[in-house]
Design an enzyme around this catalytic site. Structure first.
Site, short mmCIF file in Angstrom:
data_model
loop_
_atom_site.label_atom_id
_atom_site.label_comp_id
_atom_site.label_asym_id
_atom_site.label_seq_id
_atom_site.Cartn_x
_atom_site.Cartn_y
_atom_site.Cartn_z
N LYS A 111 0.99 -1.35 0.02
CA LYS A 111 0.11 0.14 -0.02
C LYS A 111 0.92 1.08 -0.06
O LYS A 111 0.63 2.21 -0.76
CB LYS A 111 -0.97 -0.06 1.18
CG LYS A 111 -2.01 -1.03 1.15
CD LYS A 111 -3.23 -0.10 0.42
CE LYS A 111 -4.07 -1.16 -0.18
NZ LYS A 111 -4.58 -2.17 0.20
N LYS A 194 -3.14 -11.11 -9.49
CA LYS A 194 -4.48 -11.71 -9.24
C LYS A 194 -5.58 -10.46 -9.67
O LYS A 194 -5.04 -9.35 -9.77
CB LYS A 194 -4.58 -11.87 -7.64
CG LYS A 194 -4.36 -10.35 -7.00
CD LYS A 194 -4.85 -10.55 -5.42
CE LYS A 194 -4.99 -9.09 -4.86
NZ LYS A 194 -5.76 -9.15 -3.50
N LYS A 197 -9.75 -5.36 -7.43
CA LYS A 197 -10.53 -4.08 -7.95
C LYS A 197 -9.57 -2.86 -8.00
O LYS A 197 -9.94 -2.01 -8.86
CB LYS A 197 -11.78 -3.88 -6.90
CG LYS A 197 -11.33 -3.92 -5.44
CD LYS A 197 -12.74 -4.03 -4.84
CE LYS A 197 -12.35 -4.72 -3.23
NZ LYS A 197 -13.63 -5.64 -2.67
P1 TYM Z 1 -11.11 -7.97 0.33
O1 TYM Z 1 -12.18 -7.01 0.28
O2 TYM Z 1 -9.84 -7.38 -0.43
O3 TYM Z 1 -11.37 -8.98 -0.50
C1 TYM Z 1 -12.47 -9.97 -0.11
C2 TYM Z 1 -12.24 -11.30 0.09
O4 TYM Z 1 -12.06 -11.88 -1.42
C3 TYM Z 1 -10.73 -12.65 -1.34
N1 TYM Z 1 -9.95 -12.20 -2.89
C4 TYM Z 1 -9.61 -13.27 -3.61
N2 TYM Z 1 -9.32 -14.58 -3.46
C5 TYM Z 1 -8.98 -15.10 -4.41
N3 TYM Z 1 -8.45 -14.44 -5.55
C6 TYM Z 1 -8.60 -13.24 -5.78
N4 TYM Z 1 -8.20 -12.63 -6.73
C7 TYM Z 1 -8.94 -12.32 -4.64
N5 TYM Z 1 -9.24 -11.12 -4.55
C8 TYM Z 1 -10.03 -11.02 -3.54
C9 TYM Z 1 -9.94 -12.05 -0.46
O5 TYM Z 1 -8.93 -13.05 -0.01
C10 TYM Z 1 -10.90 -11.91 0.68
O6 TYM Z 1 -11.24 -13.02 1.24
N6 TYM Z 1 -9.04 -7.66 4.64
C11 TYM Z 1 -10.06 -8.01 3.98
C12 TYM Z 1 -11.48 -7.93 4.43
C13 TYM Z 1 -11.51 -8.13 5.91
C14 TYM Z 1 -11.55 -9.34 6.39
C15 TYM Z 1 -11.71 -9.41 7.76
C16 TYM Z 1 -11.72 -10.81 6.07
C17 TYM Z 1 -11.67 -7.24 7.06
N7 TYM Z 1 -11.69 -8.00 8.05
C18 TYM Z 1 -11.83 -10.51 8.90
C19 TYM Z 1 -11.65 -11.82 6.90
C20 TYM Z 1 -11.88 -11.57 8.31
C21 TYM Z 1 -10.11 -7.45 2.57
O7 TYM Z 1 -9.48 -6.71 2.29
O8 TYM Z 1 -10.54 -8.32 1.66
#
Ligand code: TYM
Length: 331
Positions: A111, A194, A197
């Site tokens: 980041k 990967k 967004k």
């Molecule tokens: P975020 O919003 O970036 O993504 C949400 C979920 O989607 C999965 N993901 C992917 N999995 C496989 N391939 C990809 N290309 C891909 N892009 C996204 C992420 O692994 C995630 O599971 N920090 C987290 C949100 C969060 C969270 C938590 C998750 C906040 N608190 C507590 C679990 C437990 C995040 O930014 O995910």
């Protein structure tokens, strides 16, 4: 019953990475575990959305969750900001989280490399907020994609450190979860890395994309000039298209194009056309549901209220225990 927690940031629509990395498992787990799924709107503040944008994207995220098959009567689904107990636990965990370990976190380093003008404390302490999300419900299983593995490791560190410091067994160890197999990383369409967004236009296929948009994005996906020697190893961009195909197409289709690749007769245009049509067919029913649910104000507020109430009941118990263990007055 074992507790499950997971969340998604409401910064744009859900894409196939979110779906196959996380939401697909949410839908399955809600029938087998005590599940808490939330929209991580506190987390999304690190990028400073306007109030209108935030409101719209939380609503959209909820519609998309429901459209994927998450059932508010089978699990607890809520907005993170409706559960201020999370913020209290975050504050308490931050007291025992060291700046050095937070700075070493890969997602933080990434980041600050991408956005050197916005290195805020929320980004640095992102893993403690995530740990609070999970530990507030004492979850042991966390369905996430591969990119969240290190955050889960940090959640375990914070949980164990708290237990050690206060000589208690308040928090169980949370582990990343994917039914019986390794964590998933869904590739994007731009040839590397990967699906995400923030990875640039055209890299991600969203569940809210129309068939025309899906076709356009897939047809523009990066490939190479094609194999010249039979059995030649696939370059990453082509291997990525096959990985995507494995998620949405039948195994016959995948095998057909694999053998075409192996004997060098493949035409990437045909592969992409097939992949696009299979994605369109996969997404169509979800897409329809998103539109239906997003226009149902009464349903959205009912689900939010119901989720907030159920989440409070669970979080209250944990926070009272934590306050007592630390030596604060408990109500
Ligand atoms: P975020 O919003 O970036 O993504 C949400 C979920 O989607 C999965 N993901 C992917 N999995 C496989 N391939 C990809 N290309 C891909 N892009 C996204 C992420 O692994 C995630 O599971 N920090 C987290 C949100 C969060 C969270 C938590 C998750 C906040 N608190 C507590 C679990 C437990 C995040 O930014 O995910």
């Amino acid at each position: 019953m074992e507790r499950v927690v997971s969340g998604i940031r409401p910064t744009g629509n859900l894409h196939l990475g979110n779906y196959f990395g996380a939401v697909r498992n949410f839908v399955r787990m809600q029938h087998e575990y005590d599940c808490f799924f939330f929209i991580a709107d506190y987390h999304s503040l690190t990028t400073h959305p306007t109030p209108e944008n935030l409101r719209r994207s939380v609503r959209q995220a909820l519609s998309e969750y429901l459209a994927c098959g998450i059932d508010p009567d089978k699990c607890t689904i809520y907005a993170q900001s409706d559960l201020p107990e999370t913020a209290e636990l975050y504050l308490l965990l931050n007291m025992n989280a060291y700046v050095g370990e937070l700075e070493r976190c890969t997602s933080f380093k990434e980041k600050i490399r991408k956005h050197p003008d916005n290195v805020n404390a929320g980004l640095l302490t992102y893993p403690t907020l995530m740990a609070a999300d999970i530990l507030i419900h004492k979850a042991v299983k966390v369905p996430v994609g591969k990119d969240q593995e290190q955050h889960l490791e940090m959640s375990r560190t914070f949980a164990n450190r708290f237990n050690r410091l206060y000589n208690c067994t308040t928090f169980p160890e949370p582990h990343a979860f994917n039914f019986g197999s390794g964590l998933v990383k869904v590739p994007g369409l731009d040839g590397s890395g990967k699906m995400g967004k923030s990875e640039g236009e055209g890299n991600a296929i969203f569940l809210a994309d129309s068939p025309e948009v899906i076709r356009k994005k897939v047809m523009r996906a990066v490939t190479d000039s094609g194999p010249v020697n039979p059995g030649q190893e696939m370059p990453e961009p082509v291997a990525n298209l096959f990985s995507l195909m494995r998620l949405v197409s039948t195994s016959d289709t995948v095998e057909f194009f694999e053998s075409k690749y192996q004997d060098c007769s493949i035409r990437y245009g045909d592969l992409k056309k097939q992949l696009a049509e299979d994605m369109v067919a996969f997404i169509a029913p979800i897409n329809e549901e998103i539109h239906r649910i997003a226009s149902d104000d009464a349903l959205i507020s009912k689900v939010m209220d119901q989720g907030a109430e159920k989440a409070h009941a669970s979080a209250n118990k944990t926070i009272s225990e934590v306050r007592n263990v630390i030596g604060f007055r408990t109500k």
